[in-house]
Design a protein around this motif. Structure first.
Motif, PDB file in Angstrom:
ATOM      1  N   ILE A 117       0.291   0.583  -9.580  1.00 41.18           N
ATOM      2  CA  ILE A 117      -1.016   1.229  -9.622  1.00 41.18           C
ATOM      3  C   ILE A 117      -0.787   2.739  -9.714  1.00 41.18           C
ATOM      4  O   ILE A 117      -0.215   3.332  -8.804  1.00 41.18           O
ATOM      5  CB  ILE A 117      -1.847   0.899  -8.360  1.00 41.18           C
ATOM      6  N   PRO A 118      -1.217   3.375 -10.805  1.00 41.75           N
ATOM      7  CA  PRO A 118      -0.960   4.811 -10.967  1.00 41.75           C
ATOM      8  C   PRO A 118      -1.805   5.646 -10.002  1.00 41.75           C
ATOM      9  O   PRO A 118      -2.848   5.212  -9.518  1.00 41.75           O
ATOM     10  CB  PRO A 118      -1.337   5.084 -12.421  1.00 41.75           C
ATOM     11  N   GLU A 119      -1.337   6.837  -9.760  1.00 42.59           N
ATOM     12  CA  GLU A 119      -2.049   7.767  -8.872  1.00 42.59           C
ATOM     13  C   GLU A 119      -3.467   8.019  -9.373  1.00 42.59           C
ATOM     14  O   GLU A 119      -4.399   8.136  -8.577  1.00 42.59           O
ATOM     15  CB  GLU A 119      -1.277   9.083  -8.769  1.00 42.59           C
ATOM     16  N   SER A 120      -3.655   8.075 -10.674  1.00 42.50           N
ATOM     17  CA  SER A 120      -4.998   8.319 -11.220  1.00 42.50           C
ATOM     18  C   SER A 120      -5.970   7.197 -10.829  1.00 42.50           C
ATOM     19  O   SER A 120      -7.139   7.451 -10.567  1.00 42.50           O
ATOM     20  CB  SER A 120      -4.935   8.469 -12.737  1.00 42.50           C
ATOM     21  N   LEU A 157      -9.411   7.403  -8.312  1.00 45.44           N
ATOM     22  CA  LEU A 157     -10.724   6.841  -8.638  1.00 45.44           C
ATOM     23  C   LEU A 157     -11.230   5.918  -7.529  1.00 45.44           C
ATOM     24  O   LEU A 157     -12.436   5.785  -7.330  1.00 45.44           O
ATOM     25  CB  LEU A 157     -10.664   6.071  -9.957  1.00 45.44           C
ATOM     26  N   MET A 158     -10.307   5.289  -6.801  1.00 43.56           N
ATOM     27  CA  MET A 158     -10.708   4.362  -5.740  1.00 43.56           C
ATOM     28  C   MET A 158     -11.321   5.077  -4.540  1.00 43.56           C
ATOM     29  O   MET A 158     -12.030   4.453  -3.750  1.00 43.56           O
ATOM     30  CB  MET A 158      -9.513   3.520  -5.281  1.00 43.56           C
ATOM     31  N   ARG A 174      -0.163   0.565  -3.921  1.00 38.74           N
ATOM     32  CA  ARG A 174       0.899   1.217  -4.697  1.00 38.74           C
ATOM     33  C   ARG A 174       1.365   0.272  -5.797  1.00 38.74           C
ATOM     34  O   ARG A 174       1.598   0.683  -6.918  1.00 38.74           O
ATOM     35  CB  ARG A 174       2.055   1.614  -3.787  1.00 38.74           C
ATOM     36  N   PHE A 175       1.549  -0.991  -5.468  1.00 38.26           N
ATOM     37  CA  PHE A 175       1.819  -1.998  -6.491  1.00 38.26           C
ATOM     38  C   PHE A 175       1.332  -3.354  -6.035  1.00 38.26           C
ATOM     39  O   PHE A 175       1.092  -3.595  -4.857  1.00 38.26           O
ATOM     40  CB  PHE A 175       3.296  -2.032  -6.915  1.00 38.26           C
ATOM     41  N   ASP A 220       0.822  -1.204   0.000  1.00 36.39           N
ATOM     42  CA  ASP A 220       0.000   0.000   0.000  1.00 36.39           C
ATOM     43  C   ASP A 220       0.864   1.264   0.000  1.00 36.39           C
ATOM     44  O   ASP A 220       2.093   1.190  -0.003  1.00 36.39           O
ATOM     45  CB  ASP A 220      -1.014  -0.014   1.150  1.00 36.39           C
ATOM     46  N   THR A 221       0.220   2.400   0.000  1.00 34.43           N
ATOM     47  CA  THR A 221       0.939   3.678  -0.080  1.00 34.43           C
ATOM     48  C   THR A 221       1.737   3.981   1.185  1.00 34.43           C
ATOM     49  O   THR A 221       2.564   4.879   1.179  1.00 34.43           O
ATOM     50  CB  THR A 221      -0.038   4.831  -0.362  1.00 34.43           C
TER      51      THR A 221
END
Length: 140
Positions: free
Chosen positions: A124-127, A131-132, A103-104, A55-56
């Motif tokens: 996983i892109p920031e965009s 959206l999540m 994050r990935f 995760d981030t």
């Protein structure tokens, strides 16, 4: 069969809890969990050895998902084995509780149609993360 043809599709979907804030696990999301879902092309059975998520906050969720992916078998086995189904759905999966936005994701799977093991590292892109957390109206 090449790696791209047998790639397991990853879908992230949201499980909303209806209230924003911090969930019981410490993540600051407007829902309790997000979902990893996997599916494969018609007739192509796949065993997912592991799907790990980071995760981030750089927390690693080992084996967030493992097992058989979802596949569709057309009625009377009269389908076209090439390509992906028209409406594949969200796949077989598990919810990832306690994680912040991904994050990935690392996925390692075995093709049961051929003696081959594959892996993918999916950033996983920031965009997608934006959206999540964006609220959407849904029919339940």
């Amino acid at each position: 069969m090449n790696r791209l043809g047998l790639a397991v599709m990853l879908t992230l979907s949201l499980f909303t809890s209806g209230c924003a804030g911090t969930n019981d696990y410490g993540a600051k999301l407007p829902y309790d969990a997000w979902r990893l879902g996997f599916f494969a092309p018609d007739y192509m059975e796949v065993w997912i050895e592991t799907a790990d998520a980071v995760d981030t906050n750089d927390r690693w969720f080992k084996r967030a998902m493992s097992g058989v992916s979802s596949i569709s078998s057309p009625s009377n086995l009269k389908g076209n084995p090439r390509g992906w189904p028209q409406n594949p759905g969200d796949g077989k999966g598990k919810y990832v509780y306690g994680a912040d936005l991904p994050r990935f994701i690392y996925v390692r799977w075995q093709s049961l149609a051929e003696p081959q093991t594959y892996y993918a590292y999916i950033e996983i892109p920031e965009s997608a993360r934006e959206l999540m957390v964006k609220g959407e109206r849904a029919y339940c």
